[in-house]
Write an enzyme that holds these catalytic residues in place. Structure first.
Site, PDB file in Angstrom:
ATOM      1  N   ALA A 237      18.658  31.090  12.388  1.00 13.01           N
ATOM      2  CA  ALA A 237      17.374  30.519  11.955  1.00 13.01           C
ATOM      3  C   ALA A 237      17.502  30.149  10.494  1.00 13.01           C
ATOM      4  O   ALA A 237      18.193  30.823   9.742  1.00 13.01           O
ATOM      5  CB  ALA A 237      16.273  31.548  12.124  1.00 13.01           C
ATOM      6  N   ALA A 238      16.871  29.068  10.091  1.00 15.05           N
ATOM      7  CA  ALA A 238      16.921  28.671   8.685  1.00 15.05           C
ATOM      8  C   ALA A 238      15.533  28.242   8.254  1.00 15.05           C
ATOM      9  O   ALA A 238      14.600  28.237   9.067  1.00 15.05           O
ATOM     10  CB  ALA A 238      17.921  27.564   8.513  1.00 15.05           C
ATOM     11  N   SER A 239      15.390  27.886   6.985  1.00 16.38           N
ATOM     12  CA  SER A 239      14.050  27.605   6.481  1.00 16.38           C
ATOM     13  C   SER A 239      13.395  26.394   7.133  1.00 16.38           C
ATOM     14  O   SER A 239      12.196  26.366   7.340  1.00 16.38           O
ATOM     15  CB  SER A 239      14.100  27.434   4.970  1.00 16.38           C
ATOM     16  OG  SER A 239      15.231  26.705   4.610  1.00 16.38           O
ATOM     17  N   LEU A 240      14.189  25.395   7.460  1.00 18.99           N
ATOM     18  CA  LEU A 240      13.570  24.185   8.016  1.00 18.99           C
ATOM     19  C   LEU A 240      13.784  24.029   9.519  1.00 18.99           C
ATOM     20  O   LEU A 240      13.155  23.210  10.147  1.00 18.99           O
ATOM     21  CB  LEU A 240      14.109  22.943   7.301  1.00 18.99           C
ATOM     22  CG  LEU A 240      13.931  22.899   5.791  1.00 18.99           C
ATOM     23  CD1 LEU A 240      14.383  21.569   5.246  1.00 18.99           C
ATOM     24  CD2 LEU A 240      12.477  23.150   5.390  1.00 18.99           C
TER      25      LEU A 240
ATOM     26  N   GLN B  39      16.061  25.716  13.372  1.00 15.38           N
ATOM     27  CA  GLN B  39      16.917  26.758  13.925  1.00 15.38           C
ATOM     28  C   GLN B  39      17.970  26.132  14.829  1.00 15.38           C
ATOM     29  O   GLN B  39      17.827  24.991  15.285  1.00 15.38           O
ATOM     30  CB  GLN B  39      16.110  27.849  14.608  1.00 15.38           C
ATOM     31  CG  GLN B  39      15.371  27.449  15.839  1.00 15.38           C
ATOM     32  CD  GLN B  39      14.437  28.590  16.254  1.00 15.38           C
ATOM     33  OE1 GLN B  39      13.960  29.358  15.423  1.00 15.38           O
ATOM     34  NE2 GLN B  39      14.172  28.680  17.548  1.00 15.38           N
TER      35      GLN B  39
ATOM     36  N   ASP C  65      25.031  22.775  -1.717  1.00 11.13           N
ATOM     37  CA  ASP C  65      24.492  24.104  -1.386  1.00 11.13           C
ATOM     38  C   ASP C  65      25.586  24.981  -0.758  1.00 11.13           C
ATOM     39  O   ASP C  65      25.501  25.354   0.417  1.00 11.13           O
ATOM     40  CB  ASP C  65      23.328  23.889  -0.401  1.00 11.13           C
ATOM     41  CG  ASP C  65      22.507  25.141  -0.224  1.00 11.13           C
ATOM     42  OD1 ASP C  65      22.629  26.053  -1.053  1.00 11.13           O
ATOM     43  OD2 ASP C  65      21.732  25.204   0.757  1.00 11.13           O
TER      44      ASP C  65
HETATM   45  N1  ATP Z   1      28.294  23.024  14.193  1.00 16.27           N
HETATM   46  C1  ATP Z   1      28.098  24.333  14.141  1.00 16.27           C
HETATM   47  N2  ATP Z   1      28.889  25.164  14.839  1.00 16.27           N
HETATM   48  C2  ATP Z   1      28.694  26.511  14.802  1.00 16.27           C
HETATM   49  N3  ATP Z   1      27.710  27.105  14.123  1.00 16.27           N
HETATM   50  C3  ATP Z   1      26.880  26.323  13.397  1.00 16.27           C
HETATM   51  C4  ATP Z   1      27.015  24.907  13.373  1.00 16.27           C
HETATM   52  N4  ATP Z   1      26.061  24.401  12.588  1.00 16.27           N
HETATM   53  C5  ATP Z   1      25.356  25.436  12.144  1.00 16.27           C
HETATM   54  N5  ATP Z   1      25.842  26.594  12.602  1.00 16.27           N
HETATM   55  C6  ATP Z   1      25.331  27.949  12.312  1.00 16.27           C
HETATM   56  O1  ATP Z   1      23.952  27.860  12.022  1.00 16.27           O
HETATM   57  C7  ATP Z   1      23.675  28.336  10.708  1.00 16.27           C
HETATM   58  C8  ATP Z   1      22.532  27.528  10.087  1.00 16.27           C
HETATM   59  O2  ATP Z   1      22.898  26.177  10.022  1.00 16.27           O
HETATM   60  P1  ATP Z   1      22.518  25.258   8.785  1.00 16.27           P
HETATM   61  O3  ATP Z   1      22.941  25.947   7.542  1.00 16.27           O
HETATM   62  O4  ATP Z   1      23.047  23.904   9.043  1.00 16.27           O
HETATM   63  O5  ATP Z   1      20.936  25.282   8.903  1.00 16.27           O
HETATM   64  P2  ATP Z   1      19.851  24.879   7.810  1.00 16.27           P
HETATM   65  O6  ATP Z   1      18.557  24.789   8.503  1.00 16.27           O
HETATM   66  O7  ATP Z   1      20.302  23.668   7.131  1.00 16.27           O
HETATM   67  O8  ATP Z   1      19.910  26.107   6.836  1.00 16.27           O
HETATM   68  P3  ATP Z   1      19.416  26.195   5.325  1.00 16.27           P
HETATM   69  O9  ATP Z   1      18.778  24.905   4.983  1.00 16.27           O
HETATM   70  O10 ATP Z   1      18.474  27.342   5.234  1.00 16.27           O
HETATM   71  O11 ATP Z   1      20.715  26.458   4.561  1.00 16.27           O
HETATM   72  C9  ATP Z   1      25.014  28.222   9.980  1.00 16.27           C
HETATM   73  O12 ATP Z   1      25.122  29.149   8.939  1.00 16.27           O
HETATM   74  C10 ATP Z   1      26.012  28.493  11.089  1.00 16.27           C
HETATM   75  O13 ATP Z   1      26.157  29.890  11.277  1.00 16.27           O
END
Ligand code: ATP
Length: 603
Positions: A140-143, A145, A296
């Protein structure tokens, strides 16, 4: 009243719908609570008097409170907080440290919501599109999942955006604009280009809206992959464009071990030292060669696997930085200047990049640059010696005591304190946001590298690599050619000057004559008097506010006693405003006194 649907989680998640007024009240409640706490901290003297340590402790507590409030306020504030966590030029260290912890602390949203977003965006049910779809999110991330799935026999991941983000951003950013405009008015450093809060706001808003369009992220990922296509130590997940929309990003599943999971990396038998070097080299490549970099690089966004003898996997291309060719060339020139220990070269390159604006008094800047180049060299030599000692005597590490550290700091300040204050007064440096991201990237890399290899030294890896870029990269060759041309010009000028000595003596005589006749005037800069005048001006301004506040309180009380309520309330409000200005004035005078004590060594 427009309603915004927001997903469950923290406080901002508790309601399915949110009114603009409710949200605005929530934001302003936190803003006023912060101002109140900050002014209490500034006023209340702790037992035993205020010391630097206690001040730092108070800032730490308030910064922690701010981080928690940001988490309560949700995605917009988390993302802006993350952006500010790079702004060492704006925020004190304690705030930067707390805001850097704002990663990956956001609760997931219901998987059914993710599924309905995917179905709406891709126009079919998940069962029709995918052979398998994992309902439990991978991360899960801020924007958004991330969910795993199987598409046409390939393992993929889908990044799904939280619903209602655009509407939430709209409300939040309107409020943040008001805060930025207020800061622009009251912050003494916001005149001109020194600290332009409205520009900072515009930049943050721009980045935010870009981040909620996943097609932009997909485009960035492809550009990044293309830049590294000849380097097999970097892996970027492939994009599935047919299944990508502004709210759903479908890409190749590339599992890996997060770069800070040392034990797991060891279990795979990977060479940690080499991974640390790859991380630094990949960043130098991005910044100095491609001019397009991952802004980042926190450990959640970089993983490793054992393909090709160990490689780096980059995730999350939502926040990228760009560096124009002339800035890239300038950076290489700065690097070359540092390598040659030539402050003039470093300063010239900074002027060319627009980071340094030549002011009337450049001597202070030059002396400071010389000082830093010397101490940089000293530091490297000390580190080299420490490493040598450690090989002879394992476990050796020279630890400076607190007193020794303080003494060193005092000596340093005594050596360049005057110059630093002159620079602080003239403010010749401009620090574009891109640079703050570059600085942040390298400081995060330094942390990552030290985790991988305790003897990791970013400068040692960077030096040969950047020299190589200087020799073989187009911009680098340009720098060397320019330098050779300058050396040649200098030498031919020296040769020419040999024959011009009589002319020069004549010119000198003319200048002395004009000085004697009063046609020429010498401008002398007395830094001490400048500081005293600055203090007198600050005191005078504060007294002025005091007089205004006193008169207004009298007037408002008379009006109040005569039951003229509205003007009386306005009078009290104005009085409160002037009161705040008095407080800011007193703080400014205190700060000037503190600086003076540091510089004269009476601290
Ligand atoms: N292509 C991928 N293959 C495997 N795991 C992935 C992949 N893309 C993302 N993840 C997993 O999902 C997590 C979150 O992805 P990502 O950092 O792209 O999300 P986000 O919403 O941009 O996060 P934030 O903006 O909070 O940094 C990653 O840390 C990774 O563990």
């Amino acid at each position: 009243m427009p309603k915004v649907s927001v997903v469950p989680g923290g406080r901002w998640n508790r309601f399915k719908t949110y009114s603009t007024i409710q949200r605005t009240l929530e934001i302003w409640g936190s803003v006023f609570a912060f101002i109140f706490k900050a002014s209490l901290d500034a006023h209340e003297l702790p037992a035993g008097g205020m010391t630097e340590e206690k001040r730092v402790m108070r800032r730490k507590v308030l910064a922690k409170w701010l981080k928690e409030s940001i988490l309560r306020l949700g995605p917009t504030f988390i993302k802006i907080g993350q952006q500010f966590s790079t702004r060492v030029d704006i925020l004190p260290k304690e705030y930067v440290d707390q805001l850097s912890e704002l990663q990956d602390q956001v609760p997931p949203f219901p998987s059914e919501t993710a599924v309905s977003t995917i179905e709406e965006e891709l126009g079919a049910s998940v069962n029709e599109i995918f052979e398998r779809f994992d309902i439990e999110p991978l991360a899960a991330a801020s924007l958004g999942q991330v969910h795993r799935a199987c598409l046409n026999g390939q393992e993929v991941v889908l990044k799904v955006q939280r619903p209602g983000l655009k509407e939430l951003f709209d409300i939040d950013l309107k409020n943040l604009r008001v805060i930025a405009e207020y800061l622009q008015k009251v912050d003494p450093k916001s005149d001109g280009a020194k600290r332009d809060w409205v520009a900072i706001y515009d930049e943050c808003a721009n980045v935010l809206y870009q981040e909620i369009d996943y097609t932009k992220e997909a485009f960035n990922a492809e550009k990044f992959a293309e830049n590294f296509k000849n380097m097999d130590y970097v892996k970027v997940p492939e994009i599935y464009w047919e299944y990508t929309t502004p709210q759903v990003l479908t890409m190749e599943y590339v599992p890996g071990i997060k770069i800070n999971r040392i034990q797991q990396i060891d279990k795979l038998g990977l060479d940690r030292k080499r991974l640390g070097r790859y991380a630094v080299e990949s960043y130098l490549e991005q910044i100095l060669s491609h001019g397009f970099f991952h802004a980042d690089p926190h450990p959640g966004n970089i993983a490793v696997d054992d393909a090709n003898g160990g490689r780096l996997i980059f995730y999350d291309f939502g926040m990228m930085g760009s560096i124009s060719p002339n800035i890239r060339e300038g950076l290489l020139e700065v690097f070359y200047g540092v390598y040659e220990k030539d402050p003039d070269k470093v300063l010239q390159a900074m002027v060319q990049m627009g980071v340094l604006v030549p002011t009337g008094d450049m001597t202070a800047v030059r002396r400071t640059a010389q000082f830093f180049l010397d101490s940089f060299e000293e530091r490297l030599a000390a580190q080299r010696k420490e490493r040598e000692m450690a090989t002879v005597e394992p476990g050796f590490k020279k630890q400076l005591s607190k007193e020794e550290k303080f003494e060193k700091k005092k000596q340093r300040l005594a050596a360049i304190g005057e110059d630093l204050l002159a620079i602080a007064a003239d403010q010749p440096f401009r620090f574009p946001a891109t640079f703050t991201f570059v600085v942040r990237a390298f400081s995060v890399l330094d942390g990552i590298g030290k985790g991988l290899d305790p003897r990791f030294d970013i400068t040692e890896i960077a030096k040969p690599y950047a020299m190589e870029l200087l020799r073989f990269n187009e911009a680098g060759v340009e720098v060397l050619v320019k330098d050779a041309r300058k050396r040649w010009d200098r030498q031919s000028r020296a040769f020419y000057n040999v024959f011009r000595q009589p002319d020069r003596v004549e010119k000198l005589a003319q200048i002395i004559e004009r000085l004697e006749q009063g046609d020429l005037k010498l401008r002398v800069r007395a830094l001490e008097s400048e500081r005293s005048f600055q203090r007198v001006a600050a005191v005078q301004k504060t007294i002025g506010y005091g007089v205004a506040a006193g008169s207004l309180v009298n007037l408002a009380t008379i009006l109040h006693l005569n039951s003229i309520r509205m003007p009386a309330t306005m009078g009290y409000c104005l009085c409160a405003f002037f009161g705040l200005q008095i407080l800011l004035g007193v703080l400014k005078v205190k700060k000037l006194d503190q600086q003076e004590r540091l510089i004269t060594g009476t601290a």
